[in-house]
Design an enzyme around this catalytic site. Structure first.
Site, PDB file in Angstrom:
ATOM      1  CD  GLU A 254      -2.007   2.367  -3.693  1.00  0.00           C
ATOM      2  OE1 GLU A 254      -3.108   2.761  -3.814  1.00  0.00           O
ATOM      3  OE2 GLU A 254      -1.584   2.267  -2.519  1.00  0.00           O
TER       4      GLU A 254
ATOM      5  CG  ASP B 133      -2.128   0.909   1.104  1.00  0.00           C
ATOM      6  OD1 ASP B 133      -2.907   0.905   0.404  1.00  0.00           O
ATOM      7  OD2 ASP B 133      -1.995   1.877   2.046  1.00  0.00           O
TER       8      ASP B 133
END
Ligand code: GLC
Ligand code: CA
Length: 556
Positions: free
Chosen positions: A275, A198
């Site tokens: 990401e 993330d």
């Protein structure tokens, strides 16, 4: 082929209206039948759910709303039995405010080692009542929140690039690094096949935390990639120091991936996927250098407008950048943070990508959006590289674009002062059976977000075996892609078509050629003589031509 499951919204095993791990495990055969290789699960860890689980209070346990560690073990074992790999979500930039470390930091006070695991600073101004710098948080408002001192007076401020309940960790602190390396091992030891990392671009902040005057948008701070910020790099994004973290992680992954003499890790390949919302494909390629991560999401492709020239450019620049470091490209059109591509592509070409669509906003043209989405997916799945699908896109689900604002859960909506509706529209629970309460999402009629009535006709059971359904189109595309190994092929552009056509050949092996034509123009396009249609995103004309907003795969 990786399929993203958003655990809250895929399948509810116990009828409380929230998806859970037993629900997922029971439905896994659907993914085998769909033809994907791996599943990526958004966070299922212990969390107060201030950002739908991207606020983690315990990285080594499952939140009771999703199940138990035993349920996770069963899920992993079942997936592996079905030939599916499982990628879990890792959230290293910030924890929950309920994480024991943050609670200890609050209790311990300024200057303590406990505070050193986060980013605490004194405020500016004579009484310290101004935030330490001018950074804004991605969800709206200031990126700093002030805490109370032990005596109840106002104290220091802590940094949170996301919601106030998501304090940023201090990655300059070796304890933080050691902790996450241990978390990686914890999940690898349990059998996880990898991690989706993330906001991998955020961990390290520029020393001194200098002011930055541009707003931060959720998905990167720009809508156009590449973007140069007038030659400067934002001090909170994509700092060079992040790469050292991923080099260390790669070593850990490698230790779980025995490499044979030919340099191939066989069935044991466990991966890292970033990401990272960065400014250009070249910056993105730095995350997938051969001693760092294996893959990174290609958001440039996701952001591309439905114009043939833009698509060709996005594909070419993605390959050039990935090739420069010898990494595979990836492709993605939808995820849990963006308006689904079926809805996005139903807005006029050139529309800025909205952060959620609601009552009173311009509404997408549903039929046009679905037609373009099918063509876009067929184009994507013909490209060499790895593709990521978001749950429900295989049903052609649109966003919920008219949900009542008072049921919204995304912190973006309140934090933006009710100016950005945020991401609830793409997070609505899946429809499995059109005639059942909650459309078969679970055994009760409860769903944590309301499902639009249009989802009944799109339910899995209505589409299985229906020849023209979007689900059968995905199955056909994935089956051919797997059979011909298109993901491992190589691409060359085909000349001789109008500017409004995207045409290329994918050559997966000697003598094998798949010609792919996507027509974005008004005039139907002829296919090469003698070519055999493998699959098409919509009907061809009676004369066998490719009509507008249609992609065809041909054996030629
Ligand atoms: C990522 C996630 C998003 C989350 C944010 C903060 O962008 O995909 O859902 O809100 O990080 O963790
Ligand atoms: Ca449940």
């Amino acid at each position: 082929m990786v399929y993203q499951i958003y655990p809250r919204s895929w399948a509810d095993g116990n009828g409380d209206g929230i998806g859970d791990l037993p629900g997922i495990t029971a439905r896994l055969p659907y993914l085998r039948d769909l033809g994907v290789d791996a599943v990526w699960l958004s966070p299922f860890y212990v969390s107060p759910q201030a950002d739908a689980g991207y606020d983690v209070a315990d990285y080594r346990d499952i939140d009771p709303i999703f199940g138990t560690l035993a349920d996770a073990d069963t899920l992993l074992a079942t997936a592996h039995d079905l030939g599916l790999k499982v990628i879990v979500d890792l959230v290293p930039n910030h924890s929950s405010d309920e994480h024991p470390w943050f609670q200890a930091a609050l209790a311990a006070g300024p200057g303590s080692p406990e505070r050193e695991r986060y980013i605490f600073r004194d405020g500016r101004g004579p009484h310290g009542d101004l935030p330490p710098n001018n950074w804004l948080c991605v969800f709206g408002g200031a990126a700093w929140t002030r805490v109370k001192a032990a005596d109840g007076t106002d104290g220091q401020w802590y940094l949170h690039l996301f919601a106030a309940r998501q304090p940023d960790l201090n990655w300059d602190n070796p304890q933080v690094r050691a902790e996450f390396e241990d978390v990686l091992r914890f999940w690898l030891d349990r059998g996880a096949d990898g991690f989706r990392v993330d906001v991998a671009n955020a961990l390290i902040k520029e020393a001194g935390l200098p002011d930055w005057d541009e707003p931060l948008h959720l998905l990167g701070d720009v809508d156009v990639i590449p973007h140069d910020h007038h030659g400067k790099r934002p001090p909170m994004w994509d700092q060079d120091g992040v790469h050292e973290v991923y080099r260390a992680w790669r070593q850990i992954l490698n230790s779980y991936n025995p490499i044979d003499a030919a340099g191939y890790s066989g069935d044991n390949d466990r991966i890292l996927c970033a990401e990272a919302w960065v400014d250009s494909p070249e910056r993105l390629a730095r995350y997938v250098r051969d001693d760092e991560m294996h893959q990174a999401f290609n958001f440039k492709f996701l952001q591309t407008q439905w114009r043939a020239g833009d698509l060709r450019d996005a594909v070419s620049t993605s390959f050039t950048a990935a090739d420069s470091v010898g990494a595979p490209t990836t492709w993605v059109l939808s995820n849990h943070d963006v308006v689904r591509h079926t809805s996005r592509l139903g807005l006029p070409v050139g529309t800025k990508r909205p952060n959620g669509i609601g009552d009173g906003d311009p509404q997408p043209n549903a039929a046009l959006g679905l037609r373009r989405a099918r063509a876009a997916t067929a184009l994507m799945l013909a490209l060499p590289g790895s593709s990521y699908l978001y749950q429900g896109e295989e049903l052609g689900l649109p966003d919920s674009t008219d949900m009542p604002d008072d049921v919204r859960q995304d912190p973006t909506w309140p934090r933006s002062g009710h100016t950005e509706r945020g991401r609830d529209g793409c997070r609505v629970p899946m429809p499995w059976e059109g005639d059942r309460p909650s459309y078969g999402f679970g055994p009760s009629d409860r769903t944590w977000l309301p499902q639009p009535a249009s989802y009944a006709a799109l339910a899995v059971d209505r589409q299985v075996g229906a020849p023209d359904s979007t689900l059968e189109l995905y199955r056909a595309l994935l089956a051919i892609r797997r059979e011909l190994a298109l993901g491992a092929g190589s691409l060359s552009w085909l000349g001789g078509y109008s500017e409004e056509v995207v045409a290329f050949v994918n050559e997966p092996g000697a003598g094998e050629r798949v010609v792919v034509i996507t027509n974005l123009g008004a005039e139907p396009v002829a296919v090469p003589g003698g070519a055999l249609v493998l699959v098409s995103s919509g009907p061809l004309t009676l004369q066998g031509l490719v009509p507008t907003d249609t992609t065809v795969w041909l054996s030629a």
